[in-house]
Design a protein around this motif. Structure first.
Motif, PDB file in Angstrom:
ATOM      1  N   TYR A 182     -10.476   6.122  -8.461  1.00 19.53           N
ATOM      2  CA  TYR A 182     -11.360   6.640  -7.418  1.00 19.53           C
ATOM      3  C   TYR A 182     -12.811   6.387  -7.828  1.00 19.53           C
ATOM      4  O   TYR A 182     -13.203   6.660  -8.957  1.00 19.53           O
ATOM      5  CB  TYR A 182     -11.105   8.135  -7.228  1.00 19.53           C
ATOM      6  CG  TYR A 182     -12.195   8.859  -6.471  1.00 19.53           C
ATOM      7  CD1 TYR A 182     -12.355   8.680  -5.100  1.00 19.53           C
ATOM      8  CD2 TYR A 182     -13.064   9.718  -7.133  1.00 19.53           C
ATOM      9  CE1 TYR A 182     -13.368   9.339  -4.414  1.00 19.53           C
ATOM     10  CE2 TYR A 182     -14.068  10.381  -6.461  1.00 19.53           C
ATOM     11  CZ  TYR A 182     -14.221  10.188  -5.095  1.00 19.53           C
ATOM     12  OH  TYR A 182     -15.224  10.836  -4.421  1.00 19.53           O
ATOM     13  N   ASN A 231       0.876  -1.181   0.000  1.00 21.25           N
ATOM     14  CA  ASN A 231       0.000   0.000   0.000  1.00 21.25           C
ATOM     15  C   ASN A 231       0.907   1.222   0.000  1.00 21.25           C
ATOM     16  O   ASN A 231       1.011   1.962   0.975  1.00 21.25           O
ATOM     17  CB  ASN A 231      -0.944  -0.014   1.201  1.00 21.25           C
ATOM     18  CG  ASN A 231      -0.224  -0.301   2.516  1.00 21.25           C
ATOM     19  OD1 ASN A 231       0.936  -0.727   2.541  1.00 21.25           O
ATOM     20  ND2 ASN A 231      -0.910  -0.072   3.614  1.00 21.25           N
ATOM     21  N   THR A 242      -8.338   5.556  -0.060  1.00 22.09           N
ATOM     22  CA  THR A 242      -7.200   6.420  -0.380  1.00 22.09           C
ATOM     23  C   THR A 242      -7.476   7.823   0.167  1.00 22.09           C
ATOM     24  O   THR A 242      -8.509   8.067   0.797  1.00 22.09           O
ATOM     25  CB  THR A 242      -6.973   6.485  -1.895  1.00 22.09           C
ATOM     26  OG1 THR A 242      -8.082   7.165  -2.509  1.00 22.09           O
ATOM     27  CG2 THR A 242      -6.868   5.077  -2.491  1.00 22.09           C
ATOM     28  N   GLU A 273      -2.619   3.649   1.291  1.00 22.71           N
ATOM     29  CA  GLU A 273      -4.011   3.224   1.195  1.00 22.71           C
ATOM     30  C   GLU A 273      -4.316   2.205   2.304  1.00 22.71           C
ATOM     31  O   GLU A 273      -3.430   1.511   2.782  1.00 22.71           O
ATOM     32  CB  GLU A 273      -4.305   2.569  -0.158  1.00 22.71           C
ATOM     33  CG  GLU A 273      -3.928   3.417  -1.369  1.00 22.71           C
ATOM     34  CD  GLU A 273      -2.657   2.945  -2.040  1.00 22.71           C
ATOM     35  OE1 GLU A 273      -2.497   3.226  -3.234  1.00 22.71           O
ATOM     36  OE2 GLU A 273      -1.832   2.311  -1.346  1.00 22.71           O
ATOM     37  N   ASN A 310       0.917   4.127  -1.307  1.00 26.34           N
ATOM     38  CA  ASN A 310       0.420   5.489  -1.129  1.00 26.34           C
ATOM     39  C   ASN A 310      -0.404   5.624   0.151  1.00 26.34           C
ATOM     40  O   ASN A 310      -1.300   6.459   0.246  1.00 26.34           O
ATOM     41  CB  ASN A 310      -0.428   5.901  -2.339  1.00 26.34           C
ATOM     42  CG  ASN A 310       0.385   5.922  -3.621  1.00 26.34           C
ATOM     43  OD1 ASN A 310       1.525   6.378  -3.630  1.00 26.34           O
ATOM     44  ND2 ASN A 310      -0.176   5.414  -4.707  1.00 26.34           N
ATOM     45  N   SER A 360      -5.168   2.776 -10.481  1.00 22.91           N
ATOM     46  CA  SER A 360      -5.994   3.075  -9.318  1.00 22.91           C
ATOM     47  C   SER A 360      -7.117   3.992  -9.776  1.00 22.91           C
ATOM     48  O   SER A 360      -6.874   5.001 -10.439  1.00 22.91           O
ATOM     49  CB  SER A 360      -5.164   3.750  -8.220  1.00 22.91           C
ATOM     50  OG  SER A 360      -5.992   4.171  -7.150  1.00 22.91           O
TER      51      SER A 360
END
Length: 279
Positions: free
Chosen positions: A172, A124, A151, A128, A126, A170
């Motif tokens: 959103y 993970n 995130t 997340e 970033n 990724s």
């Protein structure tokens, strides 16, 4: 058959299927005399998963222990006491070769079931927070691993290549967290449930929201499951409710627009042709 998991003791229940008529089906649970000794006194199991052909069962405990058994013999295939700090989700690949496991923190681990070895740890990177993992396939039959995560933007879906184990992207999806996640059998639709009780249907090709059902439940959505033909979605919630949502196929407006334009052009061409003939 089904497994019913309780604190410190695992109980096995059988489905009692009574077919009263061609239209009326009655299902009930009946306590089985069989005992799963390998899962007795092992603590609370937060995740259970069968492989596609029902020959293997994976169980993940609150204590972080990951176990994989042959089913129904319950012969141990894998027993890792420190797989995660706490196991919260498990999923087998369609061919049963891989098992993805998620913990309460840290990376997602991918296991080679036959060798009981970790193939890859998906970070993970970033920061997340991973919540659910599902193997699936894209339209060109490429195998992928989806991970639902929270995130800095909100609920997102991350995608990994199952050959190189590199992150592909990724996307959103919603501002809320994703409390439940699943993928249809044909790989075309992703379903997300939220703590607010909403259900979000996502097209896997373009990763855009196809349908959003606000307040499908009064409480947090805890589990989602597609029918084998991918036409219906069952959802359950902490409010003790369950519902079935019919998946409606969305036709693309772009195709209809091009058809309309083509008809108009044909009409214009026919008009000028007729004018030329009259002259």
């Amino acid at each position: 058959m089904a497994l019913f998991v309780q604190w410190k003791r695992q109980r096995w229940f059988d489905w009692d299927h009574q077919n009263k008529s061609s239209e009326i089906h009655k299902l009930s649970l009946k306590l089985s005399d069989k005992v799963l000794t390998q899962l007795e006194d092992v603590g609370q199991q937060l995740a259970l998963a069968f492989n596609n052909d029902g020959t293997a069962l994976a169980a993940g405990g609150e204590d972080g222990n990951l176990r994989v058994f042959k089913w129904p013999s319950m012969e141990v295939i894998l027993d890792e006491s420190n797989a995660h700090s706490s196991v919260k989700d498990l999923h087998f690949s369609s061919d049963g070769k891989f098992l993805a496991s998620l913990g309460s923190g840290g990376p997602c681990r991918v296991w080679d079931v036959s060798s009981s070895m970790v193939l890859s740890s998906l970070p993970n990177e970033n920061r997340e927070t991973f919540s659910s993992c599902r193997f699936s396939q894209t339209n060109d039959k490429t195998q992928v691993l989806y991970i639902a995560a929270m995130t800095d933007k909100g609920g997102s879906i991350l995608t990994w290549n199952t050959q190189t184990w590199e992150r592909m992207g990724s996307k959103y999806v919603i501002r809320d967290a994703i409390s439940a996640f699943n993928v249809s059998a044909d790989g075309k639709i992703l379903a997300c449930g939220t703590p607010s009780g909403d259900i979000v249907i996502v097209n896997s090709t373009n990763m855009r929201i196809q349908t959003m059902i606000k307040k499908a439940h009064l409480g947090i959505v805890t589990a989602l499951a597609f029918s084998p033909d991918s036409r219906a979605l069952a959802s359950v919630s902490m409010d003790s409710s369950a519902r079935v949502t019919i998946i409606e196929e969305k036709t693309t407006g772009g195709l209809s627009l091009w058809i309309a334009v083509f008809i108009i052009l044909l009409a214009i061409a026919a008009y000028f042709l007729q004018q030329g003939i009259e002259k």
